[in-house]
Design a protein around this motif. Structure first.
Motif, PDB file in Angstrom:
ATOM      1  N   VAL A  18       0.837  -1.197   0.000  1.00 43.16           N
ATOM      2  CA  VAL A  18       0.000   0.000   0.000  1.00 43.16           C
ATOM      3  C   VAL A  18       0.874   1.251   0.000  1.00 43.16           C
ATOM      4  CG1 VAL A  18      -1.695   1.330   1.329  1.00 43.16           C
ATOM      5  CG2 VAL A  18      -2.018  -1.111   1.003  1.00 43.16           C
ATOM      6  N   SER A  19       1.989   1.215   0.703  1.00 45.12           N
ATOM      7  CA  SER A  19       2.912   2.351   0.687  1.00 45.12           C
ATOM      8  C   SER A  19       3.396   2.617  -0.740  1.00 45.12           C
ATOM      9  CB  SER A  19       4.111   2.084   1.588  1.00 45.12           C
ATOM     10  OG  SER A  19       3.725   2.021   2.926  1.00 45.12           O
ATOM     11  N   GLN A  20       3.739   1.571  -1.450  1.00 43.79           N
ATOM     12  CA  GLN A  20       4.187   1.741  -2.834  1.00 43.79           C
ATOM     13  C   GLN A  20       3.055   2.224  -3.727  1.00 43.79           C
ATOM     14  OE1 GLN A  20       6.556  -1.227  -4.604  1.00 43.79           O
ATOM     15  NE2 GLN A  20       8.204  -0.873  -3.163  1.00 43.79           N
ATOM     16  N   LEU A  21       1.851   1.718  -3.497  1.00 45.03           N
ATOM     17  CA  LEU A  21       0.703   2.169  -4.282  1.00 45.03           C
ATOM     18  C   LEU A  21       0.455   3.664  -4.072  1.00 45.03           C
ATOM     19  CD1 LEU A  21      -1.863  -0.739  -3.780  1.00 45.03           C
ATOM     20  CD2 LEU A  21      -0.831  -0.021  -5.934  1.00 45.03           C
ATOM     21  N   LEU A  22       0.572   4.117  -2.849  1.00 42.45           N
ATOM     22  CA  LEU A  22       0.344   5.527  -2.561  1.00 42.45           C
ATOM     23  C   LEU A  22       1.362   6.419  -3.268  1.00 42.45           C
ATOM     24  CD1 LEU A  22      -0.487   5.462   1.268  1.00 42.45           C
ATOM     25  CD2 LEU A  22      -2.058   5.920  -0.614  1.00 42.45           C
ATOM     26  N   VAL A  36       1.224  11.504   2.709  1.00 44.40           N
ATOM     27  CA  VAL A  36       0.569  10.352   3.320  1.00 44.40           C
ATOM     28  C   VAL A  36       1.591   9.257   3.554  1.00 44.40           C
ATOM     29  CG1 VAL A  36      -1.267   8.644   3.058  1.00 44.40           C
ATOM     30  CG2 VAL A  36      -1.531  10.899   2.048  1.00 44.40           C
ATOM     31  N   SER A  37       1.548   8.659   4.752  1.00 50.14           N
ATOM     32  CA  SER A  37       2.396   7.502   5.016  1.00 50.14           C
ATOM     33  C   SER A  37       1.591   6.465   5.779  1.00 50.14           C
ATOM     34  CB  SER A  37       3.648   7.897   5.799  1.00 50.14           C
ATOM     35  OG  SER A  37       3.281   8.426   7.048  1.00 50.14           O
ATOM     36  N   VAL A  38       1.861   5.219   5.484  1.00 47.70           N
ATOM     37  CA  VAL A  38       1.184   4.112   6.167  1.00 47.70           C
ATOM     38  C   VAL A  38       1.947   3.852   7.462  1.00 47.70           C
ATOM     39  CG1 VAL A  38       0.507   1.693   6.021  1.00 47.70           C
ATOM     40  CG2 VAL A  38       0.432   3.128   3.981  1.00 47.70           C
ATOM     41  N   THR A  39       1.251   4.002   8.596  1.00 47.28           N
ATOM     42  CA  THR A  39       1.910   3.829   9.891  1.00 47.28           C
ATOM     43  C   THR A  39       1.750   2.424  10.438  1.00 47.28           C
ATOM     44  OG1 THR A  39      -0.036   4.698  11.022  1.00 47.28           O
ATOM     45  CG2 THR A  39       1.722   6.256  10.511  1.00 47.28           C
ATOM     46  N   ALA A  73     -10.433   5.262  -3.437  1.00 49.77           N
ATOM     47  CA  ALA A  73      -9.464   4.351  -4.056  1.00 49.77           C
ATOM     48  C   ALA A  73      -9.446   2.974  -3.395  1.00 49.77           C
ATOM     49  CB  ALA A  73      -8.071   4.963  -3.991  1.00 49.77           C
ATOM     50  N   THR A  74     -10.333   2.731  -2.438  1.00 53.24           N
ATOM     51  CA  THR A  74     -10.328   1.461  -1.701  1.00 53.24           C
ATOM     52  C   THR A  74     -10.471   0.255  -2.626  1.00 53.24           C
ATOM     53  OG1 THR A  74     -11.215   2.537   0.264  1.00 53.24           O
ATOM     54  CG2 THR A  74     -11.472   0.166   0.128  1.00 53.24           C
ATOM     55  N   GLY A  75     -11.372   0.316  -3.582  1.00 48.27           N
ATOM     56  CA  GLY A  75     -11.564  -0.799  -4.510  1.00 48.27           C
ATOM     57  C   GLY A  75     -10.324  -1.066  -5.347  1.00 48.27           C
ATOM     58  N   TYR A  76      -9.709  -0.002  -5.829  1.00 50.98           N
ATOM     59  CA  TYR A  76      -8.479  -0.141  -6.614  1.00 50.98           C
ATOM     60  C   TYR A  76      -7.365  -0.752  -5.768  1.00 50.98           C
ATOM     61  CZ  TYR A  76      -4.169   1.165  -8.959  1.00 50.98           C
ATOM     62  OH  TYR A  76      -2.925   1.132  -9.526  1.00 50.98           O
ATOM     63  N   VAL A  77      -7.221  -0.255  -4.534  1.00 51.02           N
ATOM     64  CA  VAL A  77      -6.172  -0.776  -3.647  1.00 51.02           C
ATOM     65  C   VAL A  77      -6.402  -2.260  -3.384  1.00 51.02           C
ATOM     66  CG1 VAL A  77      -5.239  -0.639  -1.298  1.00 51.02           C
ATOM     67  CG2 VAL A  77      -5.664   1.453  -2.579  1.00 51.02           C
ATOM     68  N   ARG A  78      -7.634  -2.636  -3.136  1.00 48.12           N
ATOM     69  CA  ARG A  78      -7.925  -4.049  -2.863  1.00 48.12           C
ATOM     70  C   ARG A  78      -7.618  -4.919  -4.084  1.00 48.12           C
ATOM     71  NH1 ARG A  78     -13.334  -7.348  -1.926  1.00 48.12           N
ATOM     72  NH2 ARG A  78     -12.377  -9.126  -0.887  1.00 48.12           N
TER      73      ARG A  78
END
Length: 132
Positions: A18-22, A36-39, A73-78
């Motif tokens: 997800v970090s790379q996707l962002l 934005v960063s995934v913690t 973007a939840t659907g795309y991320v999934r």
């Protein structure tokens, strides 16, 4: 129920992907406005649900817009997670704003203010401490 070690590994994989996707793949302007960063990522024991905690740097308006972009973007991320991580079922993804860094900064500044405003301790007499 998956073994705890596997749940941790899946959570780490999701965090990394997800970090790379962002950074590289999500083209929504709202997500790009704030930093934005995934913690953290918490995955349920059955690997069906994943809470993705994100820290967003910016004003309240930027945070609100960024969270709206992430929810869109939840659907795309999934679907991307499904292609990148080989699991029988791709977990449902939920983005949660993590404000712990902001709270930590606030607590540190309060502690620093207290330290600066603290009256100096009275110096005890040096003579009273000297041995006879």
């Amino acid at each position: 129920m998956a073994p705890p070690r596997r749940v941790e590994r899946v959570a780490e994989l999701i965090r990394r992907e997800v970090s790379q996707l962002l950074v590289h793949n999500i083209k929504d302007e709202r997500v790009g406005n704030g930093m934005v960063s995934v913690t953290d990522v918490i995955v349920s024991g059955d690997l069906q649900h994943a809470k993705i905690f994100v820290s967003i740097y910016g004003t309240d308006e930027v945070r609100t817009a960024t969270m709206a972009g992430l929810k869109a973007a939840t659907g795309y991320v999934r679907s991307e997670l499904g292609q990148r991580i080989r699991l029988r079922r791709t977990p449902e993804v939920v983005f949660v704003e993590d404000r712990s860094l902001e709270r930590g900064t606030k607590v540190l500044s309060l502690l620093n203010d207290l330290e600066r405003n603290r009256p100096p301790e009275p110096l005890e007499s040096v003579e009273s401490e000297a041995p006879l």
